[in-house]
Design a protein around this motif. Structure first.
Motif, PDB file in Angstrom:
ATOM      1  N   GLY A   1       0.375  -0.972   0.085  1.00  0.00           N
ATOM      2  CA  GLY A   1      -0.156  -0.383   0.007  1.00  0.00           C
ATOM      3  C   GLY A   1       0.727   1.280  -0.049  1.00  0.00           C
ATOM      4  O   GLY A   1       1.875   1.013  -0.199  1.00  0.00           O
ATOM      5  N   THR A   2       0.809   2.446   0.448  1.00  0.00           N
ATOM      6  CA  THR A   2       0.975   3.662   0.942  1.00  0.00           C
ATOM      7  C   THR A   2       1.746   3.767   2.144  1.00  0.00           C
ATOM      8  O   THR A   2       1.532   2.706   3.214  1.00  0.00           O
ATOM      9  N   LEU A   3       3.076   4.028   2.383  1.00  0.00           N
ATOM     10  CA  LEU A   3       3.793   4.251   3.731  1.00  0.00           C
ATOM     11  C   LEU A   3       3.057   5.499   4.379  1.00  0.00           C
ATOM     12  O   LEU A   3       2.740   6.482   4.177  1.00  0.00           O
ATOM     13  N   ARG A   4       2.769   4.746   5.449  1.00  0.00           N
ATOM     14  CA  ARG A   4       1.965   5.645   6.510  1.00  0.00           C
ATOM     15  C   ARG A   4       2.602   6.376   7.992  1.00  0.00           C
ATOM     16  O   ARG A   4       3.331   5.598   8.419  1.00  0.00           O
ATOM     17  N   THR A   5       2.413   8.137   7.649  1.00  0.00           N
ATOM     18  CA  THR A   5       3.487   8.502   8.816  1.00  0.00           C
ATOM     19  C   THR A   5       2.623   9.467   9.580  1.00  0.00           C
ATOM     20  O   THR A   5       2.885  10.368  10.301  1.00  0.00           O
ATOM     21  N   ALA A   6       1.069   9.339   9.207  1.00  0.00           N
ATOM     22  CA  ALA A   6       0.460  10.200   9.741  1.00  0.00           C
ATOM     23  C   ALA A   6      -0.336   9.161  10.631  1.00  0.00           C
ATOM     24  O   ALA A   6      -0.556   7.931  10.960  1.00  0.00           O
ATOM     25  N   GLY A   7      -1.401  10.203  11.547  1.00  0.00           N
ATOM     26  CA  GLY A   7      -1.882   9.304  12.967  1.00  0.00           C
ATOM     27  C   GLY A   7      -0.921   9.161  13.839  1.00  0.00           C
ATOM     28  O   GLY A   7      -0.080   9.181  13.839  1.00  0.00           O
ATOM     29  N   MET A   8      -1.883   8.167  14.535  1.00  0.00           N
ATOM     30  CA  MET A   8      -0.160   7.657  15.387  1.00  0.00           C
ATOM     31  C   MET A   8       0.932   7.154  14.435  1.00  0.00           C
ATOM     32  O   MET A   8       2.151   6.680  15.695  1.00  0.00           O
ATOM     33  N   TYR A   9       0.972   7.066  13.440  1.00  0.00           N
ATOM     34  CA  TYR A   9       2.328   6.778  12.739  1.00  0.00           C
ATOM     35  C   TYR A   9       3.380   7.867  12.824  1.00  0.00           C
ATOM     36  O   TYR A   9       4.207   7.614  12.948  1.00  0.00           O
ATOM     37  N   ARG A  10       3.028   8.790  13.342  1.00  0.00           N
ATOM     38  CA  ARG A  10       3.600  10.501  13.893  1.00  0.00           C
ATOM     39  C   ARG A  10       4.592   9.666  15.074  1.00  0.00           C
ATOM     40  O   ARG A  10       5.704  10.564  15.424  1.00  0.00           O
ATOM     41  N   TYR A  11       4.152   8.528  15.791  1.00  0.00           N
ATOM     42  CA  TYR A  11       4.872   9.050  17.058  1.00  0.00           C
ATOM     43  C   TYR A  11       5.716   7.859  17.317  1.00  0.00           C
ATOM     44  O   TYR A  11       5.937   7.343  18.285  1.00  0.00           O
ATOM     45  N   SER A  12       5.470   6.623  16.411  1.00  0.00           N
ATOM     46  CA  SER A  12       5.772   5.398  15.918  1.00  0.00           C
ATOM     47  C   SER A  12       5.666   4.949  15.001  1.00  0.00           C
ATOM     48  O   SER A  12       4.751   4.803  14.404  1.00  0.00           O
ATOM     49  N   ARG A  13       6.717   3.870  14.594  1.00  0.00           N
ATOM     50  CA  ARG A  13       6.664   3.596  13.334  1.00  0.00           C
ATOM     51  C   ARG A  13       5.706   2.003  13.470  1.00  0.00           C
ATOM     52  O   ARG A  13       5.278   1.497  12.316  1.00  0.00           O
ATOM     53  N   ASN A  14       5.185   1.925  14.684  1.00  0.00           N
ATOM     54  CA  ASN A  14       4.932   0.405  14.775  1.00  0.00           C
ATOM     55  C   ASN A  14       3.696   0.254  15.984  1.00  0.00           C
ATOM     56  O   ASN A  14       3.598  -0.219  16.759  1.00  0.00           O
ATOM     57  N   PRO A  15       2.371   1.724  15.851  1.00  0.00           N
ATOM     58  CA  PRO A  15       1.703   1.471  16.303  1.00  0.00           C
ATOM     59  C   PRO A  15       0.909   0.929  16.934  1.00  0.00           C
ATOM     60  O   PRO A  15       0.249   0.218  18.109  1.00  0.00           O
ATOM     61  N   GLN A  16       0.321  -0.307  15.678  1.00  0.00           N
ATOM     62  CA  GLN A  16      -0.079  -1.310  16.010  1.00  0.00           C
ATOM     63  C   GLN A  16       0.514  -2.465  16.645  1.00  0.00           C
ATOM     64  O   GLN A  16      -0.478  -3.193  17.344  1.00  0.00           O
ATOM     65  N   TYR A  17       1.178  -2.503  16.537  1.00  0.00           N
ATOM     66  CA  TYR A  17       2.451  -3.700  17.309  1.00  0.00           C
ATOM     67  C   TYR A  17       2.535  -3.404  18.414  1.00  0.00           C
ATOM     68  O   TYR A  17       1.648  -4.134  19.997  1.00  0.00           O
ATOM     69  N   VAL A  18       2.332  -1.916  19.064  1.00  0.00           N
ATOM     70  CA  VAL A  18       2.364  -1.163  20.376  1.00  0.00           C
ATOM     71  C   VAL A  18       0.700  -1.481  20.663  1.00  0.00           C
ATOM     72  O   VAL A  18       1.021  -1.494  22.056  1.00  0.00           O
ATOM     73  N   ALA A  19       0.216  -1.250  19.937  1.00  0.00           N
ATOM     74  CA  ALA A  19      -1.552  -1.596  20.492  1.00  0.00           C
ATOM     75  C   ALA A  19      -1.607  -2.815  20.925  1.00  0.00           C
ATOM     76  O   ALA A  19      -1.997  -3.029  21.996  1.00  0.00           O
ATOM     77  N   ASP A  20      -0.835  -3.910  20.067  1.00  0.00           N
ATOM     78  CA  ASP A  20      -1.527  -5.201  20.622  1.00  0.00           C
ATOM     79  C   ASP A  20      -0.231  -5.494  21.893  1.00  0.00           C
ATOM     80  O   ASP A  20      -1.373  -6.465  22.432  1.00  0.00           O
TER      81      ASP A  20
END
Length: 182
Positions: free
Chosen positions: A106-125
């Motif tokens: 897809g596209t490289l996401r750098t907005a949203g929670m990705y502004r704070y972490s390169r892996n916010p979904q893993y951190v959240a999991d």
């Protein structure tokens, strides 16, 4: 039955970790992220993931409270971690969509929670699993949950070379300015 679920959960985590470690060691023959997104990719990604979360839920309920954790910790820390983790994961899934979250290009996401972490979904999991371990205070959920957390910590190390290959200098700039986890 509980022992069977513990071994099944540990087996899923071990197989997933092995495929991630393989992908790190042999990136040109990687398993994660998938080299091609096919009809089978969602099955291979989501069945183990959802199975592991399901096993954690059942083990947490069966072992509810068998570890001596204070109620304030269980409910005051466990529940917020689960809620915040779910909010972060599902808000980012809403931006990516299920396919890209599951390995589609897809596209490289750098907005949203990705502004704070390169892996916010893993951190959240990790927060969700950790919160569930704390809330349930269940020894079996602790064993399987820690194995799952290890997988979540390792996964970005397989993904980042792929991201560098796909997005080049855009990813390099992002990586230089954003932490891997927190």
């Amino acid at each position: 039955m509980q022992t069977t679920l513990i071994f099944l959960g540990l087996g899923i985590a071990a197989a997933t970790l092995a495929s991630i470690l393989w992908s790190i060691a042999v990136p040109d023959r990687r398993i994660w992220p998938p080299r091609r997104y096919t009809v089978m990719t969602p099955v291979l990604v989501w069945v183990p993931t959802l199975s592991l979360f399901g096993i954690l839920i059942v083990l947490g309920i069966w072992g509810w409270g068998d570890l001596a954790l204070a109620g304030w910790l269980r409910f005051g820390v466990g529940i917020p971690l689960i809620l915040v983790g779910n909010f972060v994961v599902w808000s980012e899934v809403a931006h990516f969509g299920i396919p890209q979250t599951g390995g589609a290009e897809g596209t490289l996401r750098t907005a949203g929670m990705y502004r704070y972490s390169r892996n916010p979904q893993y951190v959240a999991d990790i927060a969700i699993v950790g919160g569930w371990i704390i809330l349930t205070s269940a020894r079996p959920a602790l064993m399987v949950g820690m194995a799952g957390i290890l997988v979540l910590i390792a996964a970005p190390f397989a993904e980042e070379p792929w991201l560098k290959e796909k997005y080049g200098s855009e990813f390099e700039e992002y990586r230089a300015s954003t932490r891997r986890f927190l």
